[in-house]
Design a protein around this motif. Structure first.
Motif, PDB file in Angstrom:
ATOM      1  N   THR A 211      -8.401 -86.498  32.108  1.00 14.55           N
ATOM      2  CA  THR A 211      -7.217 -86.032  32.816  1.00 14.55           C
ATOM      3  C   THR A 211      -6.024 -86.167  31.887  1.00 14.55           C
ATOM      4  OG1 THR A 211      -6.885 -88.246  33.753  1.00 14.55           O
ATOM      5  CG2 THR A 211      -8.125 -86.649  35.087  1.00 14.55           C
ATOM      6  N   TYR A 212      -5.110 -85.224  32.017  1.00 17.21           N
ATOM      7  CA  TYR A 212      -3.949 -85.190  31.137  1.00 17.21           C
ATOM      8  C   TYR A 212      -2.683 -85.289  31.973  1.00 17.21           C
ATOM      9  CZ  TYR A 212      -7.396 -83.478  27.803  1.00 17.21           C
ATOM     10  OH  TYR A 212      -8.501 -83.343  27.022  1.00 17.21           O
ATOM     11  N   LEU A 213      -1.649 -85.878  31.369  1.00 17.15           N
ATOM     12  CA  LEU A 213      -0.387 -86.105  32.038  1.00 17.15           C
ATOM     13  C   LEU A 213       0.730 -85.388  31.308  1.00 17.15           C
ATOM     14  CD1 LEU A 213      -0.590 -89.979  32.616  1.00 17.15           C
ATOM     15  CD2 LEU A 213      -1.112 -88.200  34.281  1.00 17.15           C
ATOM     16  N   CYS A 214       1.780 -85.109  32.034  1.00 20.64           N
ATOM     17  CA  CYS A 214       3.019 -84.660  31.412  1.00 20.64           C
ATOM     18  C   CYS A 214       3.711 -85.904  30.841  1.00 20.64           C
ATOM     19  CB  CYS A 214       3.910 -83.959  32.428  1.00 20.64           C
ATOM     20  SG  CYS A 214       5.551 -83.525  31.795  1.00 20.64           S
ATOM     21  N   PRO A 215       3.996 -85.946  29.570  1.00 24.29           N
ATOM     22  CA  PRO A 215       4.590 -87.174  28.990  1.00 24.29           C
ATOM     23  C   PRO A 215       5.986 -87.475  29.492  1.00 24.29           C
ATOM     24  CG  PRO A 215       4.582 -85.396  27.391  1.00 24.29           C
ATOM     25  CD  PRO A 215       3.805 -84.897  28.575  1.00 24.29           C
ATOM     26  N   SER A 216       6.615 -86.545  30.180  1.00 23.30           N
ATOM     27  CA  SER A 216       7.972 -86.784  30.674  1.00 23.30           C
ATOM     28  C   SER A 216       7.977 -87.327  32.098  1.00 23.30           C
ATOM     29  CB  SER A 216       8.777 -85.488  30.612  1.00 23.30           C
ATOM     30  OG  SER A 216      10.066 -85.666  31.153  1.00 23.30           O
ATOM     31  N   CYS A 217       7.331 -86.624  33.032  1.00 21.74           N
ATOM     32  CA  CYS A 217       7.349 -87.033  34.441  1.00 21.74           C
ATOM     33  C   CYS A 217       6.068 -87.742  34.864  1.00 21.74           C
ATOM     34  CB  CYS A 217       7.589 -85.827  35.340  1.00 21.74           C
ATOM     35  SG  CYS A 217       6.348 -84.520  35.179  1.00 21.74           S
ATOM     36  N   LYS A 218       5.091 -87.867  33.988  1.00 22.71           N
ATOM     37  CA  LYS A 218       3.826 -88.583  34.247  1.00 22.71           C
ATOM     38  C   LYS A 218       3.050 -87.994  35.428  1.00 22.71           C
ATOM     39  CE  LYS A 218       4.861 -91.472  30.998  1.00 22.71           C
ATOM     40  NZ  LYS A 218       4.172 -91.395  29.693  1.00 22.71           N
ATOM     41  N   VAL A 219       3.144 -86.693  35.605  1.00 19.94           N
ATOM     42  CA  VAL A 219       2.401 -86.006  36.658  1.00 19.94           C
ATOM     43  C   VAL A 219       1.111 -85.456  36.057  1.00 19.94           C
ATOM     44  CG1 VAL A 219       2.439 -84.095  38.303  1.00 19.94           C
ATOM     45  CG2 VAL A 219       4.500 -85.447  37.922  1.00 19.94           C
ATOM     46  N   THR A 220       0.005 -85.583  36.806  1.00 23.05           N
ATOM     47  CA  THR A 220      -1.283 -85.085  36.322  1.00 23.05           C
ATOM     48  C   THR A 220      -1.253 -83.563  36.222  1.00 23.05           C
ATOM     49  OG1 THR A 220      -2.392 -86.956  37.380  1.00 23.05           O
ATOM     50  CG2 THR A 220      -3.753 -85.075  36.734  1.00 23.05           C
ATOM     51  N   LEU A 221      -1.681 -83.049  35.108  1.00 27.24           N
ATOM     52  CA  LEU A 221      -1.672 -81.603  34.863  1.00 27.24           C
ATOM     53  C   LEU A 221      -2.884 -80.964  35.527  1.00 27.24           C
ATOM     54  CD1 LEU A 221      -0.675 -81.539  31.081  1.00 27.24           C
ATOM     55  CD2 LEU A 221       0.807 -81.476  33.093  1.00 27.24           C
ATOM     56  N   THR A 222      -2.644 -79.903  36.284  1.00 26.20           N
ATOM     57  CA  THR A 222      -3.709 -79.149  36.948  1.00 26.20           C
ATOM     58  C   THR A 222      -3.433 -77.659  36.770  1.00 26.20           C
ATOM     59  OG1 THR A 222      -2.526 -79.179  39.060  1.00 26.20           O
ATOM     60  CG2 THR A 222      -4.098 -80.977  38.648  1.00 26.20           C
ATOM     61  N   ASN A 223      -4.312 -76.861  37.360  1.00 31.54           N
ATOM     62  CA  ASN A 223      -4.135 -75.407  37.300  1.00 31.54           C
ATOM     63  C   ASN A 223      -2.978 -74.917  38.155  1.00 31.54           C
ATOM     64  OD1 ASN A 223      -6.297 -75.214  35.580  1.00 31.54           O
ATOM     65  ND2 ASN A 223      -7.314 -73.593  36.733  1.00 31.54           N
ATOM     66  N   THR A 224      -2.510 -75.751  39.070  1.00 27.29           N
ATOM     67  CA  THR A 224      -1.405 -75.343  39.927  1.00 27.29           C
ATOM     68  C   THR A 224      -0.057 -75.417  39.215  1.00 27.29           C
ATOM     69  OG1 THR A 224      -1.184 -77.595  40.784  1.00 27.29           O
ATOM     70  CG2 THR A 224      -2.635 -76.087  41.979  1.00 27.29           C
ATOM     71  N   MET A 225      -0.020 -76.048  38.049  1.00 25.99           N
ATOM     72  CA  MET A 225       1.232 -76.251  37.332  1.00 25.99           C
ATOM     73  C   MET A 225       1.318 -75.296  36.149  1.00 25.99           C
ATOM     74  SD  MET A 225       1.248 -80.424  37.262  1.00 25.99           S
ATOM     75  CE  MET A 225       2.866 -80.448  36.488  1.00 25.99           C
ATOM     76  N   SER A 226       2.524 -74.865  35.860  1.00 25.66           N
ATOM     77  CA  SER A 226       2.782 -74.057  34.671  1.00 25.66           C
ATOM     78  C   SER A 226       3.076 -74.994  33.509  1.00 25.66           C
ATOM     79  CB  SER A 226       3.957 -73.113  34.906  1.00 25.66           C
ATOM     80  OG  SER A 226       3.666 -72.211  35.953  1.00 25.66           O
ATOM     81  N   LEU A 227       2.373 -74.791  32.394  1.00 24.67           N
ATOM     82  CA  LEU A 227       2.477 -75.680  31.241  1.00 24.67           C
ATOM     83  C   LEU A 227       3.187 -74.966  30.108  1.00 24.67           C
ATOM     84  CD1 LEU A 227      -1.145 -77.149  31.295  1.00 24.67           C
ATOM     85  CD2 LEU A 227       0.880 -77.948  32.516  1.00 24.67           C
ATOM     86  N   VAL A 228       3.933 -75.759  29.335  1.00 23.10           N
ATOM     87  CA  VAL A 228       4.684 -75.246  28.188  1.00 23.10           C
ATOM     88  C   VAL A 228       4.345 -76.106  26.984  1.00 23.10           C
ATOM     89  CG1 VAL A 228       6.973 -74.833  27.209  1.00 23.10           C
ATOM     90  CG2 VAL A 228       6.554 -74.379  29.626  1.00 23.10           C
ATOM     91  N   ALA A 229       4.014 -75.468  25.860  1.00 17.99           N
ATOM     92  CA  ALA A 229       3.723 -76.161  24.611  1.00 17.99           C
ATOM     93  C   ALA A 229       4.805 -75.823  23.593  1.00 17.99           C
ATOM     94  CB  ALA A 229       2.349 -75.771  24.070  1.00 17.99           C
TER      95      ALA A 229
END
Length: 304
Positions: A211-229
């Protein structure tokens, strides 16, 4: 209670609508499940959890080994097509030179006949040179009756007498393309992607249960979230944190490396299983009756 006669009437010369539905003919629809949706942490080529992920500027994530093998295979295919195109151009040039030589020979023979009258005139049919290089009536080796008949007869059912159409090889495009987005892609435009893994759990994470987290808000990353690299450093954030911090401060929150607006790359991901996500999760398959066989003809399923 007797059943309806219209659904049990099987003495007709054609299939009724209910019989076609029972046999599976017509348009079949089925909603796609979770197994048919690609997760965000899967490679677009091997569809497995990525290893050493790399992304293009369109947000398609690949395993490093998968994308390198794909680009290498494309380059080999381009080299093969270039070689075939060069061979075709060389052959066309040789045929053009041969036509010019035959045209000059015809002009010389016509000139000799006009001035001397001793050289016979050759028609276009028997002017073609034979295997020994002689032509027309001056040829030493005479073609046999069978070879001449086989050459002139129009027997399209014989493989040896079937005419072959010249295959035209066009000049190929020398640029490699992305296997997912079909846009031009070069190796130096790829950048590594670094996900922040969740290490708070006491159990050891397995290869398929990471499982992966957003390093800023510590929310678990899922398919429901839009990700930015960030293409400058490769760190991945959720879109809310990226718009709130990186787009304003122009610096990465982890490594403090400066970034610009063009360095924010939206990662492509699969669906969520809900219709409100914007993905069409219904697969259709059309099957109609075949002529002669009871299997019918099936058209491949399409995702609509």
């Amino acid at each position: 209670m007797p059943q309806r006669h219209s659904k049990n009437n099987n003495d007709l010369a054609f299939f009724t609508y209910d019989e076609k539905r029972k046999l599976g003919y017509g348009t079949q629809k089925e909603r796609l499940g979770k197994d048919s949706i690609k997760p965000f942490d899967a490679c677009c080529l091997c569809l497995k959890p990525f290893i050493d992920p790399m992304s293009c500027h369109k947000g398609h994530v690949f395993c490093k080994e998968c994308i390198l093998e794909c680009l290498l295979a494309q380059k080999k295919d381009i080299q093969r097509k270039l070689a075939a195109h060069a061979a075709q151009q060389k052959q066309e040039k040789e045929e053009e030179e041969e036509k010019l030589m035959l045209q000059k020979a015809k002009e010389l023979d016509a000139f000799d006949q006009q001035n001397h009258g001793a050289v016979p005139q050759y028609s276009d049919r028997n002017y073609s040179r034979d295997k020994n290089g002689f032509h027309g009536a001056n040829s030493v080796k005479v073609t046999s009756y069978e070879e001449e008949a086989l050459r002139t007869m129009k027997a399209f059912w014989l493989p040896s007498a079937t005419p072959e159409a010249a295959v035209k090889v066009d000049a190929p495009d020398t640029s490699t393309i992305c296997p997912e987005g079909r846009e031009k892609l070069r190796l130096k435009t790829l950048f590594p992607v670094h996900f922040t893994e969740d290490t708070s759990e006491q159990k050891k994470p397995k290869a398929l249960d990471r499982t992966y987290l957003c390093p800023s808000c510590k929310v678990t990353l899922t398919n429901t979230m839009s990700l930015v690299a960030l293409s400058s450093c490769g760190h991945v954030f959720c879109k809310k944190c990226a718009d709130r911090f990186m787009a304003v401060d122009k610096v990465c929150l982890i490594c403090n490396k400066p970034c610009k607006e063009r360095n924010l790359v939206n990662l492509e991901k699969g669906g969520t299983g809900f219709a409100g996500h914007g993905d069409h999760l219904e697969a259709t398959d059309f099957k109609h009756l075949g002529s002669g066989s009871g299997l019918g003809l099936v058209r491949p399923a399409t995702k609509t």
